[in-house]
Design an enzyme around this catalytic site. Structure first.
Site, short mmCIF file in Angstrom:
data_model
loop_
_atom_site.label_atom_id
_atom_site.label_comp_id
_atom_site.label_asym_id
_atom_site.label_seq_id
_atom_site.Cartn_x
_atom_site.Cartn_y
_atom_site.Cartn_z
N GLN A 74 5.94 2.80 7.73
CA GLN A 74 5.37 2.12 8.89
C GLN A 74 6.07 0.81 9.22
O GLN A 74 5.76 0.18 10.24
CB GLN A 74 3.87 1.88 8.66
CG GLN A 74 3.06 3.17 8.59
CD GLN A 74 1.57 2.92 8.58
OE1 GLN A 74 1.11 1.80 8.51
NE2 GLN A 74 0.80 4.00 8.66
N HIS A 105 8.89 -6.89 16.65
CA HIS A 105 7.78 -7.52 17.36
C HIS A 105 7.23 -8.71 16.58
O HIS A 105 7.06 -9.81 17.13
CB HIS A 105 6.68 -6.49 17.59
CG HIS A 105 5.48 -7.02 18.31
ND1 HIS A 105 5.58 -7.67 19.52
CD2 HIS A 105 4.16 -7.01 18.00
CE1 HIS A 105 4.37 -8.04 19.93
NE2 HIS A 105 3.49 -7.65 19.02
N TYR A 165 -10.02 -2.19 15.37
CA TYR A 165 -9.74 -0.80 14.98
C TYR A 165 -9.28 -0.74 13.52
O TYR A 165 -9.74 0.10 12.75
CB TYR A 165 -8.67 -0.20 15.90
CG TYR A 165 -8.12 1.11 15.39
CD1 TYR A 165 -8.87 2.28 15.47
CD2 TYR A 165 -6.85 1.18 14.81
CE1 TYR A 165 -8.37 3.49 15.00
CE2 TYR A 165 -6.35 2.38 14.33
CZ TYR A 165 -7.11 3.53 14.43
OH TYR A 165 -6.62 4.72 13.94
N LYS A 213 -6.12 5.07 18.60
CA LYS A 213 -4.74 4.60 18.46
C LYS A 213 -3.97 4.76 19.76
O LYS A 213 -3.18 3.90 20.14
CB LYS A 213 -4.04 5.35 17.32
CG LYS A 213 -4.62 5.06 15.95
CD LYS A 213 -4.00 5.94 14.88
CE LYS A 213 -2.51 5.70 14.75
NZ LYS A 213 -1.91 6.52 13.67
N ARG A 235 0.82 -1.22 0.00
CA ARG A 235 0.00 0.00 0.00
C ARG A 235 0.85 1.26 0.00
O ARG A 235 0.35 2.37 0.17
CB ARG A 235 -0.92 0.00 1.21
CG ARG A 235 -1.94 -1.13 1.19
CD ARG A 235 -2.58 -1.33 2.56
NE ARG A 235 -3.42 -0.22 2.94
CZ ARG A 235 -3.76 0.06 4.19
NH1 ARG A 235 -3.31 -0.67 5.19
NH2 ARG A 235 -4.55 1.08 4.45
#
Length: 265
Positions: free
Chosen positions: A139, A147, A184, A201, A134
């Protein structure tokens, strides 16, 4: 050198032949430690080499329909795992929940839940893939990759060594947080205007911080209970890992919500 190598090989066979949970031998991608290692290395190569090269001269893809299906599936699966973990926790000791390795229908069910949890951690890797496709390479941060990469190994260890007992506390908190987080994400794809709701957020990040604080204490106490029969591999890995994640998420929270708010005033 030969003696060191011999001890490493002997330790490997002792750990993965004698200490493993034989009930998980037939689970797909769970039989050998080389399987999660291969997945982890492939994940890193894909997101840092293959996909950036693939997207170099292409416009971002619009993946709304895929993301709605993916996020909805993650919400349902994580909610299911969280619900069953909540039921199981009611029968456990919060100070020392040992693992029942006996091959009963109930214990088999708990182990299968652990396996499904591991599969959700593999599915989580698609988050990074979707970011890149995308056009949101920014990000793909160290926190994000670390993680997801780390959870491959932790999820696999859960199947092979600690499928039950005190591990249920980790699964309960983590699947609860992820069910909210993916809900979310689902809303922001379905209704893009929800992206403007910064408080969502912010509180999700707070929940993530709280879960690592919870992990630190619920597993940290086991280090002071030498008579507890829960495998020591659990607290030895989870305690320092939780502390590190608290630092990373705390730094992200400060830069994103505290420092940025001060600058905007």
């Amino acid at each position: 050198m030969a003696l060191v190598l011999k001890r490493i090989i002997r330790g490997y066979f002792w750990l993965f032949n004698e200490m493993k949970d034989p009930r998980s031998d037939d689970f797909y991608l769970a039989s050998s430690p080389f399987q999660p290692i291969f997945i982890g290395v492939s994940y890193l190569y894909l997101i840092y080499k293959i996909l950036p090269e693939f997207m170099k001269n292409r416009p971002p893809y619009k993946l709304d329909k895929i993301l709605i299906i993916f996020n909805l599936t993650q919400v349902l699966v994580n909610a299911y795992l969280s619900f069953n973990a909540m039921l199981e926790v009611q029968t456990l000791s919060w100070s020392c929940a040992i693992i029942d390795f006996s091959d009963t229908p109930h214990n088999r069910f708990i182990l299968r839940l652990t396996y499904v949890y591991f599969l959700t951690k593999l599915a989580d890797l698609l988050d990074t893939v979707f970011f890149i496709l995308r056009g949101k390479q920014n990000q793909v941060s160290f926190l994000h990759v670390y993680h997801h990469f780390g959870m491959i190994g932790l999820g696999w260890i859960g199947i092979r060594f600690v499928g039950g007992g005190h591990s249920i506390f980790l699964g309960l908190a983590n699947t609860f947080v992820h069910s909210i987080m993916y809900f979310y994400y689902l809303l922001t794809v379905w209704k893009p205007e929800y992206k403007a709701s910064i408080w969502w957020k912010k509180h999700i990040t707070q929940l993530q911080l709280l879960q690592f604080i919870f992990f630190f204490f619920i597993y940290g106490q086991l280090l002071f209970k030498p008579d507890c029969q829960y495998p020591k591999i659990g607290p030895f890995i989870i305690v320092p890992q939780s502390l590190f994640m608290m630092v990373l998420f705390g730094d992200f929270y400060y830069k994103t919500y505290v420092k940025a708010q001060k600058v905007n005033k």
